[in-house]
Design a protein around this motif. Structure first.
Motif: not given
Length: 301
Positions: A68-93
């Motif tokens: 943010d200090a560098c003016g580099l601001r995302p155009d959508g919500p920030v995501t955390w991989q640690s919160q996306r476990t169901p996606l990885y489980e589905t992919a592995l299955q």
């Protein structure tokens, strides 16, 4: 897999919160932001915090403040991989159901010993010898590995937007790829491919040190039936010892507490990317970024 975001160019910056941004990681952040904006696209930020033992508490929020200090601001919500476990489980299955993976109980020491005996190393890394591919009995913790094509049909080719034609023999240079680690953590290769697909990422801009990962990610994308992004790997910032500047070899966190410090850090990152200096009349961060966006050499790719 359905994409979280649809339509047009979608890029991303995916820092690991094992420390704050340093000069090298700012180059990758600036390059990915400029490429997205030069194409009139969206720029997303994803915190790659799967390797939890190495994550520094609070580093994720500190990185976001640095961006943010560098003016580099995302155009959508920030995501955390640690919160996306169901996606990885589905992919592995999915991979398990199509026999693309196998359980592996090999330790690093076992793999290293086998590689040493057969001289199976590449880029100072041990090539997995396929020990557990056909094993049905395992002792201790297991990993899940992605089967790569056999030698002779394992050549993966692609074209990097900056580096040009690339190729890698997966069987002889990499071996079967870990997707779920023996320490019960999701591996980087699965997380990055699944998240890029789920977020609809069309263009990946990242450091040149990650070029070597591309072939195995292309193969995983093929096995999952997801779209392959376009890749551009940026120049690296080197330390005094000639090696890539990184948190592991003592790279210092950037001080970006004032606009002047942020402007200086961005200027150094732009120089590394081969961009012309912004005119002296561009005194605001937004003006500097707009200048480099217009000068971005890969805007038409």
């Amino acid at each position: 897999m359905a994409a979280d975001t649809l339509g047009g160019y979608i890029g991303r910056f995916a820092p690991s919160p094992t420390g704050l941004l340093h000069a090298g990681s700012l180059v990758a952040a600036l390059a990915s932001w400029l490429d997205a904006k030069a194409h009139g696209g969206q720029w997303l930020v994803r915190i790659e915090d799967l390797d939890t033992p190495r994550c520094v508490p609070g580093a994720d929020q500190a990185i976001l403040r640095q961006l943010d200090a560098c003016g580099l601001r995302p155009d959508g919500p920030v995501t955390w991989q640690s919160q996306r476990t169901p996606l990885y489980e589905t992919a592995l299955q999915q991979l398990q159901s199509h026999d693309h993976v196998f359980a592996c109980s090999c330790s690093r020491q076992t793999i290293a010993a086998a590689a040493h005996a057969t001289h199976a190393t590449h880029h100072r890394a041990n090539v997995y010898p396929g020990t557990c591919r056909h094993s049905t009995t395992h002792t201790g913790p297991i990993a899940w590995r992605l089967k790569v094509p056999p030698a002779g049909s394992d050549l993966i080719t692609w074209t990097d937007r900056r580096l040009g034609p690339q190729q890698q023999h997966l069987a002889t240079e990499v071996g079967d790829v870990v997707l779920w680690r023996r320490d019960q953590l999701w591996a980087y290769q699965l997380g990055v491919v699944v998240d890029d697909a789920a977020q609809g990422v069309t263009h990946v801009v990242r450091g040149e040190d990650l070029t070597d990962n591309t072939a195995r990610q292309l193969w995983l994308q093929h096995c999952l039936g997801v779209t392959t992004p376009h890749y551009l790997h940026t120049p690296l910032v080197l330390g005094d010892n000639g090696e890539k500047l990184s948190k592991q070899n003592g790279a210092q966190a950037l001080a970006l507490d004032t606009p002047a410090l942020a402007s200086r850090a961005l200027h150094q990152a732009a120089v590394c990317l081969g961009l012309p200096p912004a005119p002296h009349t561009t005194t605001q961060l937004a003006e500097q970024l707009a200048w480099w966006c217009q000068a971005w050499p890969w805007a038409r790719q």
